[in-house]
Write a protein that holds these residues in place. Structure first.
Motif, PDB file in Angstrom:
ATOM      1  N   LEU A 340      39.328  -9.728 -78.303  1.00 53.56           N
ATOM      2  CA  LEU A 340      40.761 -10.021 -78.216  1.00 53.56           C
ATOM      3  C   LEU A 340      41.423  -9.849 -79.565  1.00 53.56           C
ATOM      4  CD1 LEU A 340      43.100 -11.079 -76.431  1.00 53.56           C
ATOM      5  CD2 LEU A 340      42.461 -13.393 -77.127  1.00 53.56           C
ATOM      6  N   SER A 341      40.780 -10.309 -80.598  1.00 58.19           N
ATOM      7  CA  SER A 341      41.354 -10.165 -81.943  1.00 58.19           C
ATOM      8  C   SER A 341      41.326  -8.708 -82.401  1.00 58.19           C
ATOM      9  CB  SER A 341      40.587 -11.042 -82.936  1.00 58.19           C
ATOM     10  OG  SER A 341      40.652 -12.412 -82.546  1.00 58.19           O
ATOM     11  N   ARG A 342      40.240  -7.988 -82.027  1.00 57.82           N
ATOM     12  CA  ARG A 342      40.099  -6.618 -82.519  1.00 57.82           C
ATOM     13  C   ARG A 342      40.944  -5.618 -81.738  1.00 57.82           C
ATOM     14  NH1 ARG A 342      34.624  -7.996 -82.209  1.00 57.82           N
ATOM     15  NH2 ARG A 342      34.437  -6.609 -80.406  1.00 57.82           N
ATOM     16  N   ALA A 343      40.882  -5.695 -80.389  1.00 61.73           N
ATOM     17  CA  ALA A 343      41.471  -4.618 -79.576  1.00 61.73           C
ATOM     18  C   ALA A 343      42.690  -5.045 -78.784  1.00 61.73           C
ATOM     19  CB  ALA A 343      40.410  -4.065 -78.630  1.00 61.73           C
ATOM     20  N   GLY A 344      42.941  -6.330 -78.569  1.00 58.58           N
ATOM     21  CA  GLY A 344      44.117  -6.761 -77.839  1.00 58.58           C
ATOM     22  C   GLY A 344      43.804  -7.272 -76.453  1.00 58.58           C
ATOM     23  N   LEU A 345      44.857  -7.545 -75.702  1.00 59.46           N
ATOM     24  CA  LEU A 345      44.723  -8.219 -74.417  1.00 59.46           C
ATOM     25  C   LEU A 345      44.064  -7.334 -73.360  1.00 59.46           C
ATOM     26  CD1 LEU A 345      45.302 -10.707 -72.682  1.00 59.46           C
ATOM     27  CD2 LEU A 345      47.572  -9.747 -72.188  1.00 59.46           C
ATOM     28  N   GLY A 346      44.463  -6.060 -73.295  1.00 62.70           N
ATOM     29  CA  GLY A 346      43.922  -5.180 -72.252  1.00 62.70           C
ATOM     30  C   GLY A 346      42.406  -5.074 -72.299  1.00 62.70           C
ATOM     31  N   PRO A 347      41.816  -4.665 -73.417  1.00 62.45           N
ATOM     32  CA  PRO A 347      40.362  -4.602 -73.499  1.00 62.45           C
ATOM     33  C   PRO A 347      39.696  -5.959 -73.262  1.00 62.45           C
ATOM     34  CG  PRO A 347      41.348  -3.304 -75.235  1.00 62.45           C
ATOM     35  CD  PRO A 347      42.458  -4.044 -74.597  1.00 62.45           C
ATOM     36  N   ALA A 348      40.305  -7.043 -73.747  1.00 65.42           N
ATOM     37  CA  ALA A 348      39.714  -8.364 -73.552  1.00 65.42           C
ATOM     38  C   ALA A 348      39.662  -8.721 -72.066  1.00 65.42           C
ATOM     39  CB  ALA A 348      40.516  -9.409 -74.320  1.00 65.42           C
ATOM     40  N   LEU A 349      40.730  -8.407 -71.302  1.00 68.62           N
ATOM     41  CA  LEU A 349      40.725  -8.690 -69.867  1.00 68.62           C
ATOM     42  C   LEU A 349      39.708  -7.805 -69.142  1.00 68.62           C
ATOM     43  CD1 LEU A 349      44.528  -9.176 -69.077  1.00 68.62           C
ATOM     44  CD2 LEU A 349      42.778 -10.922 -69.474  1.00 68.62           C
ATOM     45  N   LYS A 350      39.542  -6.560 -69.595  1.00 67.68           N
ATOM     46  CA  LYS A 350      38.530  -5.690 -68.982  1.00 67.68           C
ATOM     47  C   LYS A 350      37.134  -6.259 -69.205  1.00 67.68           C
ATOM     48  CE  LYS A 350      41.342  -1.489 -69.433  1.00 67.68           C
ATOM     49  NZ  LYS A 350      41.477  -0.172 -70.104  1.00 67.68           N
ATOM     50  N   ALA A 351      36.888  -6.729 -70.430  1.00 70.81           N
ATOM     51  CA  ALA A 351      35.588  -7.327 -70.711  1.00 70.81           C
ATOM     52  C   ALA A 351      35.385  -8.584 -69.878  1.00 70.81           C
ATOM     53  CB  ALA A 351      35.479  -7.648 -72.201  1.00 70.81           C
ATOM     54  N   LEU A 352      36.451  -9.353 -69.697  1.00 69.01           N
ATOM     55  CA  LEU A 352      36.375 -10.565 -68.895  1.00 69.01           C
ATOM     56  C   LEU A 352      36.061 -10.227 -67.441  1.00 69.01           C
ATOM     57  CD1 LEU A 352      36.748 -13.652 -69.188  1.00 69.01           C
ATOM     58  CD2 LEU A 352      39.136 -13.313 -68.572  1.00 69.01           C
ATOM     59  N   ALA A 353      36.666  -9.160 -66.916  1.00 69.77           N
ATOM     60  CA  ALA A 353      36.416  -8.752 -65.537  1.00 69.77           C
ATOM     61  C   ALA A 353      34.975  -8.276 -65.356  1.00 69.77           C
ATOM     62  CB  ALA A 353      37.396  -7.657 -65.135  1.00 69.77           C
ATOM     63  N   ARG A 354      34.456  -7.578 -66.356  1.00 66.37           N
ATOM     64  CA  ARG A 354      33.074  -7.094 -66.245  1.00 66.37           C
ATOM     65  C   ARG A 354      32.096  -8.260 -66.182  1.00 66.37           C
ATOM     66  NH1 ARG A 354      34.914  -3.223 -70.017  1.00 66.37           N
ATOM     67  NH2 ARG A 354      33.996  -4.465 -71.713  1.00 66.37           N
ATOM     68  N   ARG A 355      32.379  -9.332 -66.889  1.00 67.26           N
ATOM     69  CA  ARG A 355      31.459 -10.462 -66.910  1.00 67.26           C
ATOM     70  C   ARG A 355      31.615 -11.383 -65.708  1.00 67.26           C
ATOM     71  NH1 ARG A 355      33.415 -10.928 -72.156  1.00 67.26           N
ATOM     72  NH2 ARG A 355      34.342 -12.962 -71.637  1.00 67.26           N
ATOM     73  N   SER A 356      32.682 -11.207 -64.908  1.00 65.06           N
ATOM     74  CA  SER A 356      32.925 -12.108 -63.783  1.00 65.06           C
ATOM     75  C   SER A 356      31.875 -11.906 -62.699  1.00 65.06           C
ATOM     76  CB  SER A 356      34.326 -11.842 -63.197  1.00 65.06           C
ATOM     77  OG  SER A 356      34.518 -12.606 -62.038  1.00 65.06           O
ATOM     78  N   PRO A 357      31.400 -12.974 -62.065  1.00 66.11           N
ATOM     79  CA  PRO A 357      30.419 -12.833 -60.975  1.00 66.11           C
ATOM     80  C   PRO A 357      31.032 -12.244 -59.699  1.00 66.11           C
ATOM     81  CG  PRO A 357      31.064 -15.127 -61.239  1.00 66.11           C
ATOM     82  CD  PRO A 357      31.663 -14.404 -62.386  1.00 66.11           C
ATOM     83  N   LEU A 358      32.379 -12.179 -59.608  1.00 62.00           N
ATOM     84  CA  LEU A 358      33.063 -11.592 -58.468  1.00 62.00           C
ATOM     85  C   LEU A 358      33.626 -10.229 -58.831  1.00 62.00           C
ATOM     86  CD1 LEU A 358      35.174 -14.641 -57.175  1.00 62.00           C
ATOM     87  CD2 LEU A 358      33.128 -13.670 -56.116  1.00 62.00           C
ATOM     88  N   PRO A 359      33.759  -9.334 -57.872  1.00 62.96           N
ATOM     89  CA  PRO A 359      34.452  -8.076 -58.144  1.00 62.96           C
ATOM     90  C   PRO A 359      35.917  -8.356 -58.486  1.00 62.96           C
ATOM     91  CG  PRO A 359      33.200  -7.943 -56.092  1.00 62.96           C
ATOM     92  CD  PRO A 359      33.184  -9.384 -56.508  1.00 62.96           C
ATOM     93  N   VAL A 360      36.373  -7.786 -59.579  1.00 61.99           N
ATOM     94  CA  VAL A 360      37.739  -8.016 -60.049  1.00 61.99           C
ATOM     95  C   VAL A 360      38.436  -6.670 -60.180  1.00 61.99           C
ATOM     96  CG1 VAL A 360      39.195  -8.912 -61.892  1.00 61.99           C
ATOM     97  CG2 VAL A 360      37.075 -10.108 -61.288  1.00 61.99           C
ATOM     98  N   GLU A 361      39.581  -6.566 -59.480  1.00 61.73           N
ATOM     99  CA  GLU A 361      40.410  -5.372 -59.592  1.00 61.73           C
ATOM    100  C   GLU A 361      41.485  -5.615 -60.636  1.00 61.73           C
ATOM    101  OE1 GLU A 361      43.605  -2.746 -56.942  1.00 61.73           O
ATOM    102  OE2 GLU A 361      42.339  -4.255 -55.983  1.00 61.73           O
ATOM    103  N   LEU A 362      41.619  -4.694 -61.594  1.00 58.11           N
ATOM    104  CA  LEU A 362      42.570  -4.850 -62.684  1.00 58.11           C
ATOM    105  C   LEU A 362      43.760  -3.909 -62.490  1.00 58.11           C
ATOM    106  CD1 LEU A 362      40.206  -5.065 -65.793  1.00 58.11           C
ATOM    107  CD2 LEU A 362      41.424  -6.928 -64.681  1.00 58.11           C
ATOM    108  N   ASP A 363      44.956  -4.428 -62.765  1.00 55.62           N
ATOM    109  CA  ASP A 363      46.181  -3.631 -62.780  1.00 55.62           C
ATOM    110  C   ASP A 363      46.947  -4.046 -64.019  1.00 55.62           C
ATOM    111  OD1 ASP A 363      48.435  -2.163 -62.349  1.00 55.62           O
ATOM    112  OD2 ASP A 363      49.097  -3.244 -60.556  1.00 55.62           O
ATOM    113  N   LEU A 364      46.687  -3.328 -65.117  1.00 62.77           N
ATOM    114  CA  LEU A 364      47.206  -3.730 -66.428  1.00 62.77           C
ATOM    115  C   LEU A 364      48.279  -2.756 -66.891  1.00 62.77           C
ATOM    116  CD1 LEU A 364      43.820  -4.607 -68.174  1.00 62.77           C
ATOM    117  CD2 LEU A 364      45.310  -6.092 -66.830  1.00 62.77           C
ATOM    118  N   ASN A 365      49.400  -3.329 -67.321  1.00 57.55           N
ATOM    119  CA  ASN A 365      50.488  -2.533 -67.897  1.00 57.55           C
ATOM    120  C   ASN A 365      50.960  -3.227 -69.161  1.00 57.55           C
ATOM    121  OD1 ASN A 365      52.547  -0.720 -68.374  1.00 57.55           O
ATOM    122  ND2 ASN A 365      53.923  -1.565 -66.787  1.00 57.55           N
TER     123      ASN A 365
END
Length: 464
Positions: A340-365
């Motif tokens: 989050l500090s290095r790349a910002g909100l978008g990459p941090a949310l993608k990393a968060l979705a990858r670690r989630s035990p549920l399938p997560v669909e992302l729609d980031l703008n």
């Protein structure tokens, strides 16, 4: 302060009471005039009745006497005798009725004298003479009786004419009093209605309307608009209410600003502490464990043949150190994600979705970097929402949407779980709500039973 509403209301009440009192007084005067006119008209009617009766008695005396004088028959004296017997009492009644009117009293006295003279000086001697010597009754004597009665009837006509004029005058006076009463009543009613309408309009303008404005402004404040104020300048107590309300609103707004600033300082201090702990773990303990793992692997290569048991123990030690590094990295990521500090909100949310035990669909703008407090708050909103979904929602998938535009970042986390969630209680969203509100944002949770849960957070991206 000028005259207050209480004084004005009292003054209006006094004016209204005066109008009603004056109207009622005038109505009483008009009714009294009507009563006096009716009484006077009734009295005149009694005088007319008494005069008419007395005149009939006079006529009865004259006609009976003339019939006796011309025929000599006693049967003609019966009306005369009855009239003579009743005349005294009837003239007394007339004199009593006109005692308070000098002109009518004089006429009554003349009628009394003329009647007495007619009975005693003329008719009785004539009857006695006719009985003693019928031939002594001449036409001249009969004509004298008619002359006397004609003179009396002239007084009767004058008396009746005056009383009829009095009756007409009293009727006119009664009609005038009636018209006056109607006019006064109508004027009093119109004035009262006008005063009531004026008071109602005044109270509506200076009391009801300001109170409604205060109520509407209080409703806006209850919905979170602490900048709402009521226009001041109202009269008396209403002005005091408006000023007190605005002072209260200023105090609430100031307290809210102070609370928001305090919460923001707390959140900022917590984030700084998280970053410091994450940095210390990454640069300190984590690097030390990685170095120890490398040393163990190096030592493992130096184990002489035939010492397989030592090599296995070093291998287990190296694997344990690697697992410890992974666990420490996961802990560090949970405290404050370095991405989050290095790349910002978008990459941090993608990393968060990858670690989630549920399938997560992302729609980031979110094309650009946002202020650090906004990115941190947004990250933890999504993180906590996904954690709740995995733990409690019994969902099969989740959707995360993030859009930044026109000074606002909107986050939406939706799942297809059981629903029934709330922002309070043990949901874990209380801290997230505090973090969002500390930035001046809002967080809402919609979770109807069996229809999934939708979390929406709006974060302002300016002023940080």
């Amino acid at each position: 302060m000028g005259s207050g509403l209480t004084q004005r209301a009292v003054a209006a009440g006094i004016v209204h009471a005066l109008v009603v009192g004056v109207t009622f007084g005038l109505l009483l005067c008009s009714m009294a005039d009507m009563r006096r006119a009716q009484l006077r008209a009734g009295h005149s009617t009694q005088v007319l009745v008494a005069a008419n009766r007395l005149e009939r008695l006079t006529v009865d005396m004259e006609t009976g006497l003339r019939g006796f004088a011309l025929t000599g028959q006693d049967r003609f004296l019966e009306p005369w005798r009855a009239a003579v017997a009743a005349y005294s009492g009837q003239i007394g009644e007339l004199r009593r009725l006109v005692a308070d009117d000098a002109a009518q009293r004089a006429r009554a006295e003349r009628l009394a004298a003329a009647g007495s003279s007619y009975v005693h000086d003329y008719s009785m001697p004539l009857v006695a003479a006719a009985h003693h010597e019928p031939a002594s009754v001449t036409t001249t004597a009969v004509a004298e009786g008619k002359r006397r009665v004609d003179l009396m009837r002239a007084d009767f006509r004058a008396l009746v004419s005056d009383e009829q004029s009095e009756v007409r005058a009293q009727e006119l006076r009664s009609e005038a009093a009636t018209r006056e009463a109607r006019t006064v009543g109508a004027a009093g009613l119109i004035t009262s209605v006008a005063l009531i309408a004026a008071c109602t309009g005044y109270l509506t303008r200076v009391v009801v309307a300001p109170v409604r404005r205060v109520a509407a402004t209080a409703g806006r404040m209850a919905r979170g608009d602490l900048a709402a104020r009521v226009p001041g300048g109202g009269p008396g107590e209403v002005g005091l209410l408006e000023r007190a309300f605005n002072t209260m609103a200023d105090t609430l707004a100031r307290n809210r600003e102070e609370l928001a600033a305090s919460r923001s300082r707390i959140v900022t201090a917590a984030d700084q502490a998280r970053r410091r702990i994450e940095r210390d773990l990454h640069d300190g303990i984590q690097q030390r464990l990685v170095s120890l793992a490398l040393d163990v692997r190096t030592a493992q290569t130096a184990v002489p043949p035939g010492r397989g048991e030592l090599g296995e123990r070093l291998d287990r030690l190296a694997d344990g150190l690697g697992e410890a590094v992974d666990e420490l990295r996961e802990i560090s990521r949970g405290i404050h994600p370095a991405v989050l500090s290095r790349a910002g909100l978008g990459p941090a949310l993608k990393a968060l979705a990858r670690r989630s035990p549920l399938p997560v669909e992302l729609d980031l703008n979110v094309p650009d970097r946002l202020p650090e407090p906004v990115e941190v708050a947004a990250y933890y909103v999504v993180s906590e929402a996904l954690a709740n979904t995995a733990k409690h929602a019994r969902a099969t998938a989740a959707t995360v949407r993030a859009e930044a535009r026109e000074g606002l970042l909107r986050l939406e986390v939706r799942d297809d779980g059981a629903g029934g969630a709330a922002a309070g209680g043990g949901s874990g969203l209380i801290g997230v709500t505090d973090r969002v509100e500390a930035l001046g944002g809002t967080l809402t949770v919609t979770s109807p039973p069996a229809q999934g849960t939708t979390l929406v957070a709006d974060l302002p991206t300016t002023g940080h």
